[in-house]
Design a protein around this motif. Structure first.
Motif, PDB file in Angstrom:
ATOM      1  N   LEU B  32       0.910  -1.221  -0.060  1.00 12.07           N
ATOM      2  CA  LEU B  32      -0.072   0.061   0.061  1.00 12.07           C
ATOM      3  C   LEU B  32       0.789   1.300   0.030  1.00 12.07           C
ATOM      4  N   LEU B  33       1.875   1.219   0.784  1.00 10.27           N
ATOM      5  CA  LEU B  33       2.943   2.324   0.994  1.00 10.27           C
ATOM      6  C   LEU B  33       3.720   2.321  -0.451  1.00 10.27           C
ATOM      7  N   GLY B  34       4.368   1.364  -1.013  1.00 11.02           N
ATOM      8  CA  GLY B  34       5.053   1.212  -2.063  1.00 11.02           C
ATOM      9  C   GLY B  34       4.357   1.737  -3.273  1.00 11.02           C
ATOM     10  N   SER B  35       2.958   1.303  -3.540  1.00  9.74           N
ATOM     11  CA  SER B  35       2.044   1.751  -4.612  1.00  9.74           C
ATOM     12  C   SER B  35       1.245   3.091  -4.691  1.00  9.74           C
ATOM     13  N   GLY B  36       1.906   3.813  -3.409  1.00 11.96           N
ATOM     14  CA  GLY B  36       1.268   5.210  -3.143  1.00 11.96           C
ATOM     15  C   GLY B  36      -0.194   5.373  -2.921  1.00 11.96           C
ATOM     16  N   VAL B  37      -0.769   4.131  -2.720  1.00 13.00           N
ATOM     17  CA  VAL B  37      -2.441   4.176  -2.297  1.00 13.00           C
ATOM     18  C   VAL B  37      -2.621   4.884  -0.984  1.00 13.00           C
ATOM     19  N   VAL B  38      -1.744   4.520   0.048  1.00 15.49           N
ATOM     20  CA  VAL B  38      -1.574   5.004   1.357  1.00 15.49           C
ATOM     21  C   VAL B  38      -0.590   5.611   1.414  1.00 15.49           C
ATOM     22  N   ASP B  39      -0.341   6.934   2.130  1.00 12.59           N
ATOM     23  CA  ASP B  39       0.937   7.384   2.624  1.00 12.59           C
ATOM     24  C   ASP B  39       0.793   7.434   4.022  1.00 12.59           C
ATOM     25  N   SER B  40       2.000   8.333   4.846  1.00 18.15           N
ATOM     26  CA  SER B  40       2.185   8.199   5.916  1.00 18.15           C
ATOM     27  C   SER B  40       1.132   8.568   6.908  1.00 18.15           C
ATOM     28  N   ASP B  60       2.254   1.157  20.343  1.00 17.40           N
ATOM     29  CA  ASP B  60       3.351   1.986  19.616  1.00 17.40           C
ATOM     30  C   ASP B  60       4.102   1.112  18.785  1.00 17.40           C
ATOM     31  N   SER B  61       4.686  -0.046  19.706  1.00 24.29           N
ATOM     32  CA  SER B  61       5.646  -0.928  19.107  1.00 24.29           C
ATOM     33  C   SER B  61       5.271  -1.794  17.790  1.00 24.29           C
ATOM     34  N   GLU B  62       3.743  -1.800  17.700  1.00 29.82           N
ATOM     35  CA  GLU B  62       3.095  -2.736  16.589  1.00 29.82           C
ATOM     36  C   GLU B  62       2.870  -1.814  15.394  1.00 29.82           C
ATOM     37  N   LEU B  63       3.031  -0.345  15.579  1.00 29.61           N
ATOM     38  CA  LEU B  63       2.825   0.413  14.429  1.00 29.61           C
ATOM     39  C   LEU B  63       3.903   0.547  13.537  1.00 29.61           C
ATOM     40  N   VAL B  64       4.507  -0.369  12.869  1.00 35.61           N
ATOM     41  CA  VAL B  64       5.516  -0.431  12.178  1.00 35.61           C
ATOM     42  C   VAL B  64       4.913  -0.893  10.663  1.00 35.61           C
ATOM     43  N   ALA B  65       5.628  -0.433   9.551  1.00 37.16           N
ATOM     44  CA  ALA B  65       4.967  -0.555   8.369  1.00 37.16           C
ATOM     45  C   ALA B  65       4.916  -2.036   8.037  1.00 37.16           C
ATOM     46  N   ASP B  66       5.455  -2.889   8.334  1.00 42.12           N
ATOM     47  CA  ASP B  66       5.408  -4.518   7.941  1.00 42.12           C
ATOM     48  C   ASP B  66       3.900  -4.961   8.227  1.00 42.12           C
ATOM     49  N   ASN B  67       3.581  -4.275   9.545  1.00 40.05           N
ATOM     50  CA  ASN B  67       2.191  -4.874   9.902  1.00 40.05           C
ATOM     51  C   ASN B  67       1.069  -4.346   8.946  1.00 40.05           C
ATOM     52  N   PHE B  68       1.354  -3.353   8.285  1.00 39.80           N
ATOM     53  CA  PHE B  68       0.104  -2.542   7.644  1.00 39.80           C
ATOM     54  C   PHE B  68       0.550  -2.294   6.237  1.00 39.80           C
TER      55      PHE B  68
END
Lengths: 166, 87
Positions: B32-40, B60-68
Motif C-alpha cells: 500500500l505504501l510502495g504503490s502510493g495508495v496510502v501515505d504516512s 506503539d511498538s506494533e505500528l510498523v510498516a510491515d504490519n500494515f
C-alpha cells in the motif's frame, strides 16, 4: 557560529548561479525534462533512482482552507457534479469522493485538521484545474476584478543593467 | 470476525477512503505504501478505522510498516492480535 547550525546551499552559490544564468534554456529544461543539465552532471555520482525520481508535488495553500467552514463559495461551484462533468477531466465520483472526505475531516470537531499529503495535493490540484477550466476554457480569462493585466517586472539591478546597455 | 471478513472490510475501506473509485486495481497482496495508495498520514486514518471496526488497540511498538503494508498483512496481523487477546 560556535553554537548554531549554518545552512549552506550549494545551488545558491553565486558562481553556480552566474554559470546557470548564462546557460541556454534548453540545458535547463529539455522539453519536459526538468533540471536537464543537473541530471546529466549527477550521472554516476548520485543513484539513478534519485536522478529519475518523479517530482513530489507541493501545491499551496493547504487544502484545509478550501474544505473548512468559511471556504470561498467558488470551491463548491467548480467542484459540483455539474462543473466536473462539464470539464470532463476527472472521474466525477472519485473527485466528489475526495472533496467530501476533505470536507468531512475539516468539519469533524476535535479533528486536528490533518489531511494526508496525497489528499491535500489531490484536492488543490483538482481545484486549480477546475478553476483554470472555468476561467480560460469556459470564460474569457477575465478575473472577477476585471481582465488580467500582464506586467513585466524588472528589479533595480536589472534596470541598471538595461540602462547601461541602452 | 474471520480473516476473510477482516480482509474484505479493509479492502472496502481502502477503496472508498483512498481510491474513491471502483476501477483502480487493488490487490490484497500489493504494497500500500510502495504503490502510493496510502501515505504516512493515510496510515493513521487506516489505523483509526481498524481500532474502531475491529475493536483493537495497537501498541506503539506494533505500528510498523510491515504490519500494515498490504491488506493481507493487515488481516493476518489483526487475527493474530485478536487471538492473543482471547487467551
Amino acid at each position: 557560529m560556535a553554537h548554531s547550525v549554518e545552512g549552506r546551499f550549494p545551488f545558491l552559490d553565486s558562481d553556480v548561479m552566474e554559470f546557470c544564468n548564462g546557460l541556454p534554456p534548453l540545458y535547463k529544461l529539455a522539453g519536459l525534462n526538468e533540471k536537464f543539465i543537473l541530471k546529466r552532471a549527477s550521472k554516476g555520482r548520485v543513484p539513478e533512482s534519485i536522478i529519475h525520481r518523479p517530482k513530489q508535488p507541493y501545491r499551496a495553500p493547504d487544502a484545509v482552507s478550501f474544505a473548512e467552514k468559511g471556504a470561498p463559495a467558488y470551491v463548491e461551484e467548480v467542484l459540483s457534479e455539474g462543473a466536473l462533468r462539464d470539464a470532463g477531466l476527472f472521474d466525477v465520483g472519485a473527485a466528489r469522493g475526495l472533496y467530501e472526505k476533505c470536507r468531512k475531516r475539516a468539519g469533524d470537531a476535535g479533528n486536528e485538521l490533518v489531511f494526508s499529503n496525497t489528499d491535500n495535493m489531490g484536492l488543490v490540484g483538482l481545484l486549480s484545474t477546475q478553476l483554470l477550466h472555468r476561467e480560460f476554457i469556459r470564460g474569457d480569462g477575465s478575473a472577477p476584478g476585471g481582465k488580467i493585466e500582464y506586467k513585466t517586472l524588472i528589479d533595480r539591478v536589472q534596470f541598471q543593467q538595461l540602462q547601461g546597455t541602452a | 470476525m474471520t480473516q476473510d471478513e477482516v480482509r474484505a472490510k479493509v479492502h472496502q475501506f481502502i477503496r472508498k477512503n483512498f481510491l474513491f473509485d471502483e476501477k483502480t486495481p487493488l490487490a490484497d497482496d500489493q504494497s500500500l505504501l510502495g504503490s502510493g495508495v496510502v501515505d504516512s498520514t493515510g496510515i493513521l486514518e487506516l489505523i483509526a478505522f481498524l481500532e474502531e471496526t475491529c475493536r483493537v488497540k495497537f501498541e506503539d511498538s506494533e505500528l510498523v510498516a510491515d504490519n500494515f503494508d498490504s491488506i493481507d498483512k493487515i488481516a493476518a496481523f489483526i487475527m493474530a492480535k485478536l487471538s492473543r487477546e482471547k487467551v
